[in-house]
Every structure is written in structure tokens, then in C-alpha cells.
Design a protein around this motif. Structure first.
Motif, PDB file in Angstrom:
ATOM      1  N   SER A   1      11.864  55.933  34.942  1.00 34.42           N
ATOM      2  CA  SER A   1      12.503  56.204  33.659  1.00 34.42           C
ATOM      3  C   SER A   1      12.427  57.699  33.356  1.00 34.42           C
ATOM      4  N   MET A   2      13.476  58.198  32.688  1.00 27.25           N
ATOM      5  CA  MET A   2      13.549  59.624  32.383  1.00 27.25           C
ATOM      6  C   MET A   2      13.879  59.806  30.917  1.00 27.25           C
ATOM      7  N   ALA A   3      12.926  60.295  30.135  1.00 21.21           N
ATOM      8  CA  ALA A   3      13.184  60.621  28.735  1.00 21.21           C
ATOM      9  C   ALA A   3      13.556  62.091  28.629  1.00 21.21           C
ATOM     10  N   CYS A   4      14.185  62.471  27.520  1.00 22.47           N
ATOM     11  CA  CYS A   4      14.590  63.866  27.374  1.00 22.47           C
ATOM     12  C   CYS A   4      13.364  64.768  27.341  1.00 22.47           C
ATOM     13  N   LEU A   5      13.544  66.004  27.746  1.00 26.21           N
ATOM     14  CA  LEU A   5      12.428  66.933  27.899  1.00 26.21           C
ATOM     15  C   LEU A   5      11.726  67.231  26.581  1.00 26.21           C
ATOM     16  N   SER A   6      12.437  67.097  25.474  1.00 31.08           N
ATOM     17  CA  SER A   6      11.804  67.364  24.181  1.00 31.08           C
ATOM     18  C   SER A   6      10.668  66.391  23.887  1.00 31.08           C
ATOM     19  N   SER A   7      10.667  65.233  24.544  1.00 28.80           N
ATOM     20  CA  SER A   7       9.614  64.240  24.326  1.00 28.80           C
ATOM     21  C   SER A   7       8.277  64.683  24.906  1.00 28.80           C
ATOM     22  N   ARG A   8       8.272  65.801  25.620  1.00 30.17           N
ATOM     23  CA  ARG A   8       7.018  66.334  26.179  1.00 30.17           C
ATOM     24  C   ARG A   8       6.304  67.270  25.205  1.00 30.17           C
ATOM     25  N   ILE A   9       6.937  67.536  24.054  1.00 26.21           N
ATOM     26  CA  ILE A   9       6.392  68.490  23.093  1.00 26.21           C
ATOM     27  C   ILE A   9       5.835  67.723  21.895  1.00 26.21           C
ATOM     28  N   PRO A  10       4.595  67.974  21.475  1.00 21.60           N
ATOM     29  CA  PRO A  10       4.005  67.220  20.357  1.00 21.60           C
ATOM     30  C   PRO A  10       4.838  67.331  19.086  1.00 21.60           C
ATOM     31  N   TYR A  11       4.915  66.230  18.341  1.00 19.28           N
ATOM     32  CA  TYR A  11       5.628  66.231  17.078  1.00 19.28           C
ATOM     33  C   TYR A  11       5.124  67.371  16.189  1.00 19.28           C
ATOM     34  N   GLY A  12       6.051  68.016  15.516  1.00 16.85           N
ATOM     35  CA  GLY A  12       5.693  69.091  14.611  1.00 16.85           C
ATOM     36  C   GLY A  12       5.662  70.463  15.253  1.00 16.85           C
TER      37      GLY A  12
ATOM     38  N   GLU B   1       6.801  59.546  39.471  1.00 15.41           N
ATOM     39  CA  GLU B   1       6.667  59.427  38.019  1.00 15.41           C
ATOM     40  C   GLU B   1       5.800  60.573  37.518  1.00 15.41           C
ATOM     41  N   VAL B   2       6.403  61.468  36.762  1.00 13.27           N
ATOM     42  CA  VAL B   2       5.728  62.695  36.339  1.00 13.27           C
ATOM     43  C   VAL B   2       6.099  63.023  34.900  1.00 13.27           C
ATOM     44  N   ARG B   3       5.116  63.447  34.136  1.00  6.34           N
ATOM     45  CA  ARG B   3       5.360  64.059  32.838  1.00  6.34           C
ATOM     46  C   ARG B   3       4.466  65.302  32.744  1.00  6.34           C
ATOM     47  N   VAL B   4       5.036  66.401  32.269  1.00  6.13           N
ATOM     48  CA  VAL B   4       4.242  67.584  31.952  1.00  6.13           C
ATOM     49  C   VAL B   4       4.350  67.775  30.447  1.00  6.13           C
ATOM     50  N   ARG B   5       3.273  67.488  29.729  1.00  2.00           N
ATOM     51  CA  ARG B   5       3.248  67.605  28.279  1.00  2.00           C
ATOM     52  C   ARG B   5       2.923  69.053  27.908  1.00  2.00           C
ATOM     53  N   HIS B   6       3.695  69.595  27.002  1.00  3.69           N
ATOM     54  CA  HIS B   6       3.602  71.009  26.643  1.00  3.69           C
ATOM     55  C   HIS B   6       2.767  71.183  25.377  1.00  3.69           C
ATOM     56  N   HIS B   7       1.528  71.657  25.541  1.00  3.57           N
ATOM     57  CA  HIS B   7       0.638  71.906  24.404  1.00  3.57           C
ATOM     58  C   HIS B   7       0.394  73.412  24.294  1.00  3.57           C
ATOM     59  N   ASP B   8       1.439  74.134  23.979  1.00  2.00           N
ATOM     60  CA  ASP B   8       1.376  75.587  23.831  1.00  2.00           C
ATOM     61  C   ASP B   8       0.961  76.233  25.154  1.00  2.00           C
TER      62      ASP B   8
ATOM     63  N   GLU C   1      -5.893  59.420  31.946  1.00  2.00           N
ATOM     64  CA  GLU C   1      -5.279  58.116  31.675  1.00  2.00           C
ATOM     65  C   GLU C   1      -4.075  57.874  32.565  1.00  2.00           C
ATOM     66  N   GLY C   2      -3.553  58.917  33.172  1.00  4.00           N
ATOM     67  CA  GLY C   2      -2.420  58.772  34.068  1.00  4.00           C
ATOM     68  C   GLY C   2      -1.091  58.718  33.339  1.00  4.00           C
ATOM     69  N   PHE C   3      -0.035  58.489  34.118  1.00  2.00           N
ATOM     70  CA  PHE C   3       1.325  58.455  33.568  1.00  2.00           C
ATOM     71  C   PHE C   3       1.493  57.299  32.603  1.00  2.00           C
ATOM     72  N   ARG C   4       2.089  57.583  31.451  1.00  3.34           N
ATOM     73  CA  ARG C   4       2.464  56.537  30.502  1.00  3.34           C
ATOM     74  C   ARG C   4       3.605  57.061  29.655  1.00  3.34           C
ATOM     75  N   SER C   5       4.683  56.338  29.688  1.00  2.00           N
ATOM     76  CA  SER C   5       5.865  56.726  28.931  1.00  2.00           C
ATOM     77  C   SER C   5       5.568  56.685  27.447  1.00  2.00           C
ATOM     78  N   GLY C   6       6.000  57.731  26.726  1.00  6.17           N
ATOM     79  CA  GLY C   6       5.812  57.755  25.284  1.00  6.17           C
ATOM     80  C   GLY C   6       4.409  58.062  24.832  1.00  6.17           C
ATOM     81  N   SER C   7       3.620  58.750  25.635  1.00  8.25           N
ATOM     82  CA  SER C   7       2.227  58.999  25.248  1.00  8.25           C
ATOM     83  C   SER C   7       2.108  59.864  24.001  1.00  8.25           C
ATOM     84  N   MET C   8       3.146  60.670  23.699  1.00 10.16           N
ATOM     85  CA  MET C   8       3.104  61.491  22.491  1.00 10.16           C
ATOM     86  C   MET C   8       3.108  60.639  21.223  1.00 10.16           C
ATOM     87  N   ASN C   9       3.511  59.378  21.345  1.00 12.10           N
ATOM     88  CA  ASN C   9       3.544  58.496  20.178  1.00 12.10           C
ATOM     89  C   ASN C   9       2.163  57.990  19.787  1.00 12.10           C
ATOM     90  N   ALA C  10       1.145  58.331  20.574  1.00  4.46           N
ATOM     91  CA  ALA C  10      -0.213  57.872  20.275  1.00  4.46           C
ATOM     92  C   ALA C  10      -0.708  58.388  18.924  1.00  4.46           C
TER      93      ALA C  10
END
Length: 293
Positions: free
Chosen positions: A191-202, A227-234, A275-284
Motif C-alpha cells: 500500500s502507498m499513502a501520500c508522502l504528506s502522511s509521513r509528517i506529524p500532524y500540526g 514496505e517502507v515508511r520514512v517518518r519526517h520528525h524535523d 515496532e516496525g512498519f505499520r500503515s497510519g502510525s502517525m494516527n497513534a
């Protein structure tokens, strides 16, 4: 009616994978629904869900057009793959540019970010559907999406967009089974979500952040990861991959390459999410009531 010859050819054993009676019934119901729509415009991302939907539409006599949205929030490789798939399926296909990056309601990255993006997309699709005399706009939402936080669904309801896969109760796993059955080349595509989903809300969505994320994920995929996600935390890049791939990432030589590449992109710290790959992890971080909107 659905293309009986096509269906009979499949049933005659061209495809070795067999369908359960329940899944065959869902496929039949899907074809019937699309047939009754008398002309569909499909929001086509090139993922397995929308590809199955597009394939199903070609198995009916209804008119069909696929439309793919292009913007900085999606990797160019995904757009190219969608173009090739539409060409292989022999359907009319159009690429449209969307301008969510010009909307401060989107770039401010609120929890309703997807609503603002989808609202613009569906407004454009409605105009196209009218121009081409297509009665119904459809998307690839499936039955599993009903349990996830999907603010974009509100926009779909507002614009009368239908989700045939969801309507017939097809889950993600069943969609993959059908896609394999129908010889779709991307049946096992992650599954491929848009890249903006890698950036924390706000935290603001910017072109530079999107470029960093796209380049970082592309680099990891070129190492052989699926299956890869790179979450962007500044200054921090948080890497999510399946735990089975941890050994590859911490291999001394590979680890050095990853660190150097990511630092060259502008990240200071590169971390592996245990925790490994999980789709939608920013929703935690969302509250329970948000998840059921």
C-alpha cells in the motif's frame, strides 16, 4: 451485462488460482454494480485497489475513464506506474495536476488534511465526469478502510463518490486474491499513502520535506525493501520496515550507507522504529473520537 466471454474464459481455467464461492459472489456483485452505473470515472492511483476496480470496469460494457492525480505529494514513479497499468488495460487515461500544496488548509497539516486534499480532487473529477458524460465517480476504498481514520471519506460523501469495492464488502486481502486471479501485475504491491502522511500532524507540509521523504524511501527500496515508511520528525528520520528487514538495515556496511545518504538529504539523526512498519502510525496521537469520523 458483464462480458460473459471474458468471464467464461477465466472460469475455463486460464487462471490457476481458484476463487471461493463467497469471493466469486463478491466479484459478480462488483461487476453488476459497475454495469448499472452506466459510465464511470475512476480515481486511479495505480495501487492494487483502484487497479482491480479499473480491471473490473473493463469486464463490463460500461464506459470507463481513469484519472490519476499528480502532485508533489506522490512519487513520480507511482504516476509512471499508473500510466503503464492504464495502457496495459487499454483504457482512456488522463493525468491531472492537483494544487493541494497551494491550500493553507492542507499545508498546515491538520488532522483533517486528507479532507481538504480529497475535496479539491473530487471537485476536479466531477467537472471531468460532466465533460465526458460519465454518470458516476468511483474510488478504490475497500471494506477495511471503514475501520481506519479516513477524513477524505467525508469529501467523497459530499461529492457523491461511490466505492464499489467497499459496497460489495471486499477486504484488502480479498482484493489481492482477485487481483492475482485476474493476472494483475501489482497484486502484491505494498500500500502507498501520500508522502504528506509521513509528517506529524500540526507540522507544516513543505516541498522540501516531501522531496526528502521521497528520496529517502526510494533509497531504501533500491536496497531491496518493499514496505517502507520514512517518518519526517524535523531533523529526525524514523524508518519503519518489517521486522524481518531489521538485520539488513543494521548490517555494518548498509547502515553506513543509509546514514550518509540520509544525512546528505538534510537529516541529522536516523532511527529505526522497533515496532516496525505499520500503515497510519502517525494516527497513534489521535483521540479515539477522531478515529471514528
Amino acid at each position: 451485462m458483464a462480458n460473459a466471454d471474458h468471464l467464461n474464459k477465466i472460469s475455463a481455467g486460464v487462471v490457476k488460482v481458484m476463487l471461493s464461492p463467497l469471493l466469486q459472489e463478491k466479484l459478480d456483485n462488483l461487476l453488476k454494480k459497475i454495469e448499472e452505473m452506466e459510465g464511470v470515472l475512476i480515481a486511479f492511483s495505480g495501487g492494487v485497489d483502484s487497479t482491480l476496480l479499473l480491471k473490473a470496469a473493463t469486464m463490463t460494457s460500461t464506459r470507463v475513464m481513469a484519472v490519476t492525480a499528480s502532485s508533489p505529494t506522490y512519487p513520480e514513479a507511482e504516476i509512471a506506474a499508473a500510466v503503464q497499468l492504464a495502457r496495459d488495460l487499454g483504457v482512456q487515461h488522463q493525468i491531472i495536476k492537483t494544487n493541494e500544496m497551494e491550500d493553507p488548509n492542507f499545508t498546515a497539516n491538520p488532522t483533517e488534511r486528507c479532507y481538504h486534499c480529497k475535496r479539491e480532487l473530487f471537485a476536479t473529477l466531477r467537472r471531468l465526469a460532466s465533460e465526458h458524460a460519465l454518470k458516476t465517480i468511483v474510488d478504490g476504498a475497500n471494506a477495511d478502510d471503514e475501520d481506519d481514520f479516513r477524513p477524505g471519506r467525508r469529501a467523497a460523501r459530499e461529492f457523491g463518490v461511490r466505492s464499489p469495492l467497499q459496497e460489495v464488502g471486499l477486504t484488502k486481502d480479498e482484493i489481492r486474491q482477485l487481483a492475482r486471479y485476474l493476472h494483475l501485475p501489482n497484486w502484491d504491491k505494498p500500500s502507498m499513502a501520500c508522502l504528506s502522511s509521513r509528517i506529524p500532524y500540526g507540522q507544516a507540509i513543505t516541498p522540501e520535506k516531501l522531496r526528502q521523504i521521497a528520496a529517502a524511501e526510494d533509497f531504501l527500496c533500491r536496497l531491496g525493501l518493499k514496505e517502507v515508511r520514512v517518518r519526517h520528525h524535523d531533523t529526525i528520520a524514523r524508518i519503519e520496515v518489517n521486522p524481518a528487514a531489521f538485520a539488513l538495515l543494521i548490517d555494518a556496511a548498509i547502515r553506513v550507507k543509509i546514514v550518509k545518504y540520509f544525512q546528505d538529504l538534510g537529516f541529522t539523526y536516523i532511527v529505526l522504529d522497533l515496532e516496525g512498519f505499520r500503515s497510519g502510525s502517525m494516527n497513534a496521537v489521535l483521540k479515539q473520537e477522531d478515529l471514528h469520523r
